[in-house]
Every structure is written in C-alpha cells, then in structure tokens.
Enzyme design. Structure first.
Site, short mmCIF file in Angstrom:
data_model
loop_
_atom_site.label_atom_id
_atom_site.label_comp_id
_atom_site.label_asym_id
_atom_site.label_seq_id
_atom_site.Cartn_x
_atom_site.Cartn_y
_atom_site.Cartn_z
N GLY A 261 47.06 49.18 57.81
CA GLY A 261 47.14 48.46 56.54
C GLY A 261 46.96 49.37 55.33
O GLY A 261 47.44 49.06 54.24
N GLU B 11 50.27 50.82 54.80
CA GLU B 11 51.10 49.71 54.27
C GLU B 11 50.78 49.43 52.80
O GLU B 11 51.66 49.06 52.02
CB GLU B 11 50.89 48.46 55.13
CG GLU B 11 51.45 48.64 56.53
CD GLU B 11 51.06 47.51 57.46
OE1 GLU B 11 49.86 47.36 57.75
OE2 GLU B 11 51.94 46.77 57.90
N ALA C 1 43.36 47.52 58.14
CA ALA C 1 42.63 46.25 58.14
C ALA C 1 41.30 46.46 58.85
O ALA C 1 41.18 47.30 59.74
CB ALA C 1 43.45 45.19 58.87
N GLU D 119 48.67 50.74 64.86
CA GLU D 119 48.38 49.40 65.37
C GLU D 119 48.66 49.26 66.87
O GLU D 119 47.97 48.52 67.57
CB GLU D 119 49.18 48.34 64.60
CG GLU D 119 48.70 48.09 63.18
CD GLU D 119 49.34 49.02 62.16
OE1 GLU D 119 49.98 50.03 62.55
OE2 GLU D 119 49.19 48.75 60.95
#
Ligand code: CO8
Length: 258
Positions: free
Chosen positions: A111, A114, A66, A134
């Site tokens: 992300g 992911e 992200a 993270e």
C-alpha cells in the site's frame, strides 16, 4: 492546518502543503486512522486556495503498506467495504486538483508503493526501496497497484514486481520509470520543495486542467472496481490467513492453494 492528527503531520509552507506520514514504529504502515487523516488533510488542501502543490513524505521510511496487524482482525465480510474506502482516499489523492509529489526514502511497499503511485510525481532518495510484496501474504495489491503500476512502468515490469514481490532499489525504480528522479537522501525534501514551488508558480487553472486531462486518459475505473472485488475474494482464502500469520510469526508461509 489541522492539528491533533495522530499518525500524520500536516504543514503549510506558503503555497506548498506538506503531509508527513508519522508512524515510524510501524514503518508508517497505513492503519484506518492514518488513511482517515490523510483523506481529511487532502480535503483541507483541496479547499485551501493558497495551496498550489502538495508533498507527501515519510520519515526514515515512506510506508510499509497496509497495517498487517490491523488487517488480521478484519472479517472477510468486512474487507470489501474497507478496501473500497481505501480506494476512495487513494482516488481522492489521484484526482485532487493540485499536483502531488511523493518524496520517498526507505521502504515504499505494498500500500505504500500504491500510495506513491497515486501521486503525480515521485522523487526518491537513494535509500528508497519499492515493492508489491502482497503475494508473500497470499494477497494481491488492493489500493490500486494492479492498475496504476502497469500504467507507469509497463505491463511486463508490473507483473514481474507483483508476481515475485521482489524489492527494487531507487536506481532500478528510476530505470523503469517508477520514480521521476533519484536524489541524495539529505536533499530529498529540498528537491521536492523546489519542484513543488516551480509548479506552484504556474497558472493553477492550467495545471489543474492538465492533471485532469492526463488522468482522464488512464481509463482506470473499471480495473480499480475489479481489484476491490478480487482483493475481497482473495481475503476469504486459507492462504491469506497463512500468509499474514507467517508474517506476524516472522516465518516463511506454507501456501496450500485454498
Ligand atoms: N503492517 C504492520 N506492521 C508493520 C508493517 C506492516 N505493513 N511493516 C512493518 N511493520 C512493523 C513490524 O511488524 C515491526 O513491528 P514489531 O517491532 O512490533 O515487530 C516494525 O514495523 C519494524 O519492522 P521490522 O522489524 O519487520 O523491520 P525490518 O527492517 O526487519 O523489515 C520491512 C522492514 C521489510 C518493511 C518488513 O517490516 C516488512 O516486510 N513489512 C511488511 C511489508 C508488506 O508486506 N507490505 C504489504 C502489506 S499488505 C498491503 O499493503 C495491501 C494493501 C491493500 C490493502 C487493501 C485493503 C485492506
């Protein structure tokens, strides 16, 4: 297919749809616009009867997660909605009625890892590096990683990766089942396209049914809901501010458990 995308390229090669994340200056970090464009491209491929299989890839890097610079500007009261919206697009990817292959080189972190997890099959170039870092930011994976990683590599390895934030290379990723196979970087797209063509030649209804059946067995929905709630809660902590600021200031964070 759609033109005018800012952060992704969308192409069709006969029966294969190809989405290329294209924000190299930020190592393909996922900002809102990119997530939106990804969702739109998936919807288009879903409705395009000629498209039988899809490849998602990056350029030098797959995706560094992200967009941390964008995330710092999000207010804690807005984060749940943002996280939920991101989940919706990742769920759309996981549930699209056509197989999706992630072709990964360079970084696939947070992300980005992911995103690869929400695809059906992962092919890695030798340069690929995977991780869920993270925790370095005082955060948790928030785009499905707490649920999808363990289902793929087993709970022990998933915990190790998420607790340590360690980055693993393509070979190790293959050894734990995180990727299906490793190929030379220069052969990555050829190999991904070969597999996409093989799948595209099978009965599309049968392939769609099999995907739905295998996904059905994952019983993932409740866990994903909880991940959204926990991510939102985590986002209200001082540690999250410290973690993100430390990244932006290129220093080590000092977490205080608050
Ligand atoms: N977001 C924003 N910018 C990024 C990101 C990112 N995730 N990753 C890299 N960049 C930027 C860097 O800031 C840098 O920009 P600038 O040149 O302006 O300083 C540029 O890309 C190049 O990066 P580096 O100079 O850092 O390149 P290095 O080769 O030294 O390092 C790394 C590459 C290892 C990828 C490093 O950039 C890095 O560690 N990036 C962050 C990885 C990370 O922590 N990812 C997880 C993010 S959090 C997340 O994904 C949570 C998902 C769930 C969200 C749920 C809802 C909000």
């Amino acid at each position: 297919m759609t033109t005018g995308n800012e952060h992704i390229k969308v192409e069709k090669k006969k029966e294969i749809g190809i989405i290329t994340l294209n924000r190299p200056e930020a190592r393909n970090a996922l900002n809102r616009k990119m997530i939106q464009e990804l969702g739109d491209a998936l919807a288009e491929f879903e409705n395009d009867s000629q498209t039988r299989s899809i490849i998602i890839t990056g350029n030098k890097d797959f995706c560094a997660g992200a967009d941390i610079k964008e995330m710092i500007a999000i207010k804690p009261e807005e984060i749940e909605a943002f996280c939920r919206w991101g989940h919706k697009v990742f769920d759309q990817l996981e549930c699209i009625g056509k197989p999706v292959i992630a072709a990964i080189s360079g970084f696939a972190l947070g992300g980005g890892c992911e995103l690869a997890l929400a695809c059906d099959i992962r092919i890695a170039g030798e340069s690929a590096k995977f991780g869920q870092p993270e925790v370095n930011l005082g955060l948790i994976p928030g785009f499905g990683g707490t649920q999808r990683l363990g289902r793929l590599v087993g709970v022990g390895k998933a915990k190790e990766m998420i607790f340590t934030g360690d980055i693993i290379n393509a070979k190790e990723a293959a050894s734990i089942g995180l990727v299906n196979r490793v190929v030379k970087d220069e052969e990555l797209m050829t190999k991904a396209e070969e597999m996409a063509i093989t799948i595209a030649q099978k009965g599309p209804i049968a392939v769609k049914m099999v995907k739905a059946l295998i996904n059905e067995n994952q019983e993932i929905k409740e866990g994903l809901e909880k991940e959204i709630a926990f991510f939102a809660q985590c986002f209200t902590t001082q540690d999250r501010l410290e973690g993100i600021n430390a990244f932006l200031e290129k220093r080590r964070p000092k977490f205080k458990s608050m």
